[in-house]
Scaffold this active site. Structure first.
Site, short mmCIF file in Angstrom:
data_model
loop_
_atom_site.label_atom_id
_atom_site.label_comp_id
_atom_site.label_asym_id
_atom_site.label_seq_id
_atom_site.Cartn_x
_atom_site.Cartn_y
_atom_site.Cartn_z
N VAL A 38 -17.86 0.52 -1.29
CA VAL A 38 -17.93 1.83 -1.94
C VAL A 38 -19.03 1.82 -3.01
O VAL A 38 -19.84 2.74 -3.10
CB VAL A 38 -16.58 2.20 -2.60
N PHE A 44 -8.77 9.48 -6.48
CA PHE A 44 -9.28 9.94 -5.18
C PHE A 44 -8.75 9.02 -4.09
O PHE A 44 -8.76 7.79 -4.23
CB PHE A 44 -10.81 9.93 -5.14
N LYS A 84 -19.49 -13.40 1.00
CA LYS A 84 -20.90 -13.06 1.26
C LYS A 84 -21.04 -11.64 1.79
O LYS A 84 -22.12 -11.08 1.78
CB LYS A 84 -21.47 -14.05 2.27
N GLY A 140 -9.26 2.58 -6.75
CA GLY A 140 -8.75 1.27 -6.36
C GLY A 140 -8.18 0.57 -7.58
O GLY A 140 -8.31 1.06 -8.72
N ASN A 181 -15.59 3.80 3.28
CA ASN A 181 -16.31 3.52 2.03
C ASN A 181 -17.44 4.50 1.70
O ASN A 181 -17.46 5.07 0.61
CB ASN A 181 -16.83 2.07 2.04
N TYR A 223 0.84 -1.21 0.00
CA TYR A 223 0.00 0.00 0.00
C TYR A 223 0.88 1.25 0.00
O TYR A 223 2.05 1.19 0.37
CB TYR A 223 -0.91 -0.01 1.24
N SER A 230 -18.98 -3.74 -4.13
CA SER A 230 -18.10 -3.44 -2.99
C SER A 230 -18.81 -2.48 -2.04
O SER A 230 -19.88 -1.95 -2.35
CB SER A 230 -16.81 -2.79 -3.50
N MET A 234 -8.29 -3.25 -7.99
CA MET A 234 -8.50 -4.63 -7.55
C MET A 234 -7.91 -5.65 -8.53
O MET A 234 -7.48 -6.72 -8.13
CB MET A 234 -9.99 -4.92 -7.34
#
Ligand SMILES: NC(=O)c1ccc[n+]([C@@H]2O[C@H](COP(=O)([O-])OP(=O)(O)OC[C@H]3O[C@@H](n4cnc5c(N)ncnc54)[C@H](OP(=O)(O)O)[C@@H]3O)[C@@H](O)[C@H]2O)c1
Length: 397
Positions: free
Chosen positions: A209, A326, A387, A302, A180, A97, A207, A304
């Protein structure tokens, strides 16, 4: 001499009886197991997940027990009530990160270490005499990320946290509000002015967000195209119920007919798709760029898929698309007052039942919870469709 009267044994005084059929045994056991969370001298026993080097969570996480001294001056001792497992937290443990917490010996670990986790709902357990803004029993959240929240207790200066009115809220809702939903809110408001009836498109729509963006967008009158990967028809229905105008899978978006499909939905292309929210990157981001309107803006927050984006020159020259990024941590540091307002506004919506929680998989964390159970939950965070968002929910700590 008066006759000897046999004294009734206090069921809780001890558990020395050896009789297996003793009826008081469960009581005895409970009395012995019960630990004092605060010692006579005001010390609090705490447990923290810690890591001393970067790597896969299962290889580097440890559970460390330590004690916290009574708070003085403006210090607060906090008990954690809930803390989510966000993708960025795992990336910090992996060392991939952008910002990494420093390794220190402040918790008395054998080697310098850091505590993972960036977001939580805390209860004030005790406050130093100089603390004025919060009192014992009230709920607070961190002002900024980086506090290290995957622990049962911690001590912070009063100005590191903000009070939250807890009435009508659950700890998990408060513990998941500041990353988020705030990210979704700011991306929809701060990059492109959307008018009612205008469209935005987003990938990773299932997600935390993504779900927040669907709900806020619907509230503000925006139409949305939500692209979600796993989960099948159930997820599709859920996202439609939250307020997405159209929901498509990653495969459908990458298919040949997608551009035509969007043209049809947007009234032959007369309604603008002015904004795209991208947390996936790679080809999935570029497929969105192809259906964006002239002069539209893609906000990347992001990555991913871990794939870079290959932007065609014509997207910049002829379509005049804008590509921005952002990061809620930076925005929160730069806009502390605005952040508090945004958080309060979202919490009000939650209180009124007008903002649905992201599906959560609660991971109980009690005093006796084994390290392996906590680490397994962390390890599972980046592995395939889940889930719901993992959230540590603290019990008898
Ligand atoms: N920049 C910022 O300030 C900021 C703030 C918050 C979050 N984020 C980022 O936003 C992203 C989502 O975070 P979150 O907490 O909302 O996530 P989350 O609720 O934990 O859900 C993760 C999402 O990522 C999707 N996903 C996982 N692997 C993927 C892949 N290889 N390709 C496409 N999609 C994939 C999952 O899709 P399925 O549901 O289909 O499995 C799921 O919807 C993360 O990258 C996070 O770091 C950034």
């Amino acid at each position: 001499m008066p006759p000897k009267v046999p004294r009734a044994a206090s069921p809780l005084s001890s558990c020395h009886c050896m009789r297996s059929q003793c009826l008081a045994k469960p009581l005895h056991k409970r009395a012995i197991d019960r630990r004092r969370p605060i010692s006579t001298y005001g010390y609090v026993q705490a447990k923290s997940l810690v890591y001393s080097k970067h790597g896969s969570p299962q290889d580097v996480l440890d559970l460390h027990t330590h004690s916290i001294s009574p708070p003085h001056s403006t210090l607060l001792t906090l008990r954690t009530l809930s803390s989510p497992l966000n993708p960025a937290d795992i990336n910090q443990i992996q060392g991939t990160y952008a910002t990494l917490p420093p390794f220190t010996t402040s918790l008395g670990t054998p080697t310098p270490s850091a505590v993972p986790g960036n977001e939580a709902c805390f209860e004030v357990l005790s406050a130093g005499s100089g603390a004025k803004s919060v009192q014992k029993g009230e709920w607070v959240i961190a002002r900024q990320t980086g506090l290290g929240t995957w622990r049962t207790h911690l001590q912070v200066a009063e100005d590191e946290v903000t009070k939250v009115e807890k009435e009508g809220l659950k700890a998990e809702q408060v513990g998941t509000v500041s990353v988020n939903p705030v990210t979704a809110y700011r991306m929809l408001k701060d990059f492109k002015e959307l008018k009612e009836g205008e469209w935005f498109i987003q990938n990773g729509a299932n997600s935390g967000v993504g779900r927040a963006a669907i709900q806020l967008g619907k509230r503000w009158g925006y139409k949305s195209i939500a692209i979600a990967g796993g989960g099948g028809g159930k997820v599709k229905r859920e996202l439609e119920e939250l307020g997405a105008t159209r929901v498509v899978t990653d495969e459908e978006m990458m298919g040949k007919g997608f551009r035509e499909q969007v043209k049809e939905w947007t009234n032959g292309g007369r309604e603008d798709v002015k904004l795209a929210l991208n947390c996936v990157g790679g080809d999935a981001a570029m497929a969105m760029a192809k259906v964006m309107s002239q002069g539209a803006c893609m906000v990347t927050y992001g990555a991913m898929s871990k794939s870079p984006m290959r932007v065609g020159a014509s997207m910049l020259i002829f379509k005049d698309l804008r590509f921005e990024g952002f990061w809620v941590s930076r925005w929160s540091d730069q806009h502390p007052e605005e952040k508090k307002k945004t958080v309060d506004e979202i919490l009000d919506l939650i209180r009124r039942g007008e903002f649905k929680d992201v599906p959560m998989v609660k991971v109980p964390w009690n005093w006796d919870t084994k390290k392996e159970e906590l680490v397994d939950a962390v390890q599972g965070t980046l592995e395939g469709f889940r889930k719901g968002k993992g959230v540590f929910v603290f019990g008898d700590t």
